[in-house]
Design a protein around this motif. Sequence first.
Motif, PDB file in Angstrom:
ATOM      1  N   PRO A 288       0.826  -1.214   0.000  1.00  0.00           N
ATOM      2  CA  PRO A 288       0.000   0.000   0.000  1.00  0.00           C
ATOM      3  C   PRO A 288       0.859   1.263   0.000  1.00  0.00           C
ATOM      4  O   PRO A 288       0.594   2.189  -0.772  1.00  0.00           O
ATOM      5  CB  PRO A 288      -0.779  -0.119   1.318  1.00  0.00           C
TER       6      PRO A 288
ATOM      7  N   PHE B 226      -7.642  -0.094  -6.183  1.00  0.00           N
ATOM      8  CA  PHE B 226      -6.772  -1.167  -5.690  1.00  0.00           C
ATOM      9  C   PHE B 226      -6.031  -0.690  -4.443  1.00  0.00           C
ATOM     10  O   PHE B 226      -5.981  -1.377  -3.427  1.00  0.00           O
ATOM     11  CB  PHE B 226      -5.784  -1.561  -6.796  1.00  0.00           C
ATOM     12  N   THR B 227      -5.471   0.519  -4.535  1.00  0.00           N
ATOM     13  CA  THR B 227      -4.720   1.073  -3.409  1.00  0.00           C
ATOM     14  C   THR B 227      -5.625   1.234  -2.188  1.00  0.00           C
ATOM     15  O   THR B 227      -5.246   0.920  -1.066  1.00  0.00           O
ATOM     16  CB  THR B 227      -4.116   2.437  -3.794  1.00  0.00           C
TER      17      THR B 227
ATOM     18  N   ILE C  85      -6.510  -2.258  -0.660  1.00  0.00           N
ATOM     19  CA  ILE C  85      -5.408  -3.027  -0.111  1.00  0.00           C
ATOM     20  C   ILE C  85      -4.944  -2.464   1.239  1.00  0.00           C
ATOM     21  O   ILE C  85      -4.264  -3.141   1.998  1.00  0.00           O
ATOM     22  CB  ILE C  85      -4.260  -3.074  -1.153  1.00  0.00           C
TER      23      ILE C  85
ATOM     24  N   PHE D 241      -5.395  -9.680   1.531  1.00  0.00           N
ATOM     25  CA  PHE D 241      -4.865 -10.074   0.220  1.00  0.00           C
ATOM     26  C   PHE D 241      -5.511 -11.349  -0.298  1.00  0.00           C
ATOM     27  O   PHE D 241      -5.227 -11.782  -1.398  1.00  0.00           O
ATOM     28  CB  PHE D 241      -3.348 -10.320   0.316  1.00  0.00           C
TER      29      PHE D 241
ATOM     30  N   TRP E 226     -13.297  -4.916  -1.193  1.00  0.00           N
ATOM     31  CA  TRP E 226     -12.970  -5.168  -2.603  1.00  0.00           C
ATOM     32  C   TRP E 226     -14.147  -4.908  -3.543  1.00  0.00           C
ATOM     33  O   TRP E 226     -14.012  -5.010  -4.753  1.00  0.00           O
ATOM     34  CB  TRP E 226     -12.471  -6.607  -2.785  1.00  0.00           C
TER      35      TRP E 226
ATOM     36  N   ALA F 127       0.836 -10.855  -3.609  1.00  0.00           N
ATOM     37  CA  ALA F 127       0.305  -9.976  -4.651  1.00  0.00           C
ATOM     38  C   ALA F 127      -0.127 -10.790  -5.873  1.00  0.00           C
ATOM     39  O   ALA F 127      -1.185 -10.554  -6.467  1.00  0.00           O
ATOM     40  CB  ALA F 127       1.343  -8.934  -5.045  1.00  0.00           C
TER      41      ALA F 127
ATOM     42  N   LEU G  74      -3.400 -12.452  -5.265  1.00  0.00           N
ATOM     43  CA  LEU G  74      -4.501 -11.504  -5.304  1.00  0.00           C
ATOM     44  C   LEU G  74      -4.834 -11.106  -6.740  1.00  0.00           C
ATOM     45  O   LEU G  74      -6.005 -11.113  -7.153  1.00  0.00           O
ATOM     46  CB  LEU G  74      -4.098 -10.268  -4.491  1.00  0.00           C
TER      47      LEU G  74
END
Lengths: 288, 132, 131
Positions: free
Chosen positions: A10, A54-55, A58, A63, A71, A128, A131
């Motif tokens: 992040p 996304f930022t 997260i 994740f 989400w 990552a 995800l």
Amino acid sequence: MSLNGQSKIPQILKNREAEVLADWLGEQMAAGIRKDLLKEMELREECREFLELFTDAIQQGNFTNIQSPEWRGLKDMLASVSRSRTQKGFTPTETANFVFSFKQPLFKRLRQELGQNGETLLEEILSATNLIDKLALWTTEIYQKTREEVILRQQEELMELSTPVVKLWEGILALPIIGTLDSARTQIMMESLLQMIVQTGSQVAIIDITGVPTVDTLTAQHLLKTVTAARLMGADCIISGIRPQIAQTIVYLGVDLADITTKASLADAFVLALKRSGFAISRSKSAI
Amino acid sequence: MQKNEVISIRSSSDVVLVRQAVRQLAVELGFSLINQTKIVTGASELARNTLEHGGGGTVNIEALDEGTRRGLRLIFEDSGPGIPDLELALKDGFTTGGGLGMGLSGTKRLVNEFDIVSRVGEGTRITITKWK
Amino acid sequence: MERIAILQIGHFLLVTIQVDMHDRLAMTLQDDLTNRISQTSARGVLIDISALEIVDSFIGRILGNIAKMSRILDAETVVVGMQPAVAITLVELGLSLKGIRTSLNVEKGMALLRSSLGDSEGGSMDGDAEK
């Protein structure tokens, strides 16, 4: 995941948003994005929105489970991207690549930031990857769904197109059936025939089955239902176009069509329909 | 939409009330005219059964929303004599009430799901579901 | 007590069902109609069900009964104006109302009665149904 919300991702994304975005766009352009289908401007906007959502999502440090509420925003955004790409004619791979291509720029930054710490880097990349794979699969799922919706709609349209009811004469309708008669089709056929009977006030309807390849017990039942429903409303049906094999099948199957008027050809049925409606045909000049 | 309504069936005018309530909900759910007609007709048959064979009872009318599909579920319950032979009762043409014997078997054809539980001396519960 | 009106038009009786009938009302109609047929010596009965949103097995049975009873009383019954959705549902329900004559609307039903009466009287028209 072992990171438990202590991921550096992040922070990295926040600090280096512009670079990640530029890299990502470059990545996709280099991979040969379909410029014929999508403008660069549009793509840039989509990437920007993705990165922002996304930022945001997260930050929560989750994740693994993209079903959780944080989400939702990103998933909705991906769903709409996926839907628009399906309609524009992208392949499923191209659609999923929008998400997959995000890996390279992200990992590059991770390597730069965490390069000295191999263990952490590996863990970050693993989580990552996991995800992003899930998000990419999500776009494929939506892609599939959109396709199915299109197919379903086309099926319905085709169904309606395939059962045209035509008016042959004042008070006489014809329903030429081509292809197999299943329950869904019979239902639509029955509805459109009965509707036309009301609209036109027709008392005779000819159902022509010349184009029906085979008649089994079920098909015969469907035909009988249609004829019965029309009769309940006050219209008579004549079934025409019964080929010899079909006549044989009907008898072998023990289907009782005794209450129904049948004719070999549509022409014969039409003459009968005219007669029943009180019309007579005569030739004005004798043919030479 | 989560809707639920219970109507008691004690007289033949209650049968009319059941029909009207089912019709209204089917319209709200966006059922096609054909499907409205089918579920209302089915409701009418079963409500009359509840009244005549079950000695009265209730119907629970429920709107279903499962995301991709919407539907109507009706549960008819009575504490009447019950049906000794379900298989026979579900046959076309079987009748005890002097009707045409199409009530149960015919209703089954009008809906997507049909479930019947009956115990002699205890009562009968029939559940029907129609999807949009 | 509520009742469904029965109109007399020449030698025919016309019933227009416009309410969601409960069973007792349907039974009353059956009684009233048979009485009127015998009182008026009607030769035909038209039952207009174009406003009916459903016909279930009970109403189906009543219609069938009316047709049979009026035949015994020497009157033909024609059920007119059944809606498409109602017809489709009845067929799925398994009822074909055999023995009941049908027509698209009152006008066509009336014509059907006239022609069938004409036929059965051998065209002699002793019943002046034509007027």
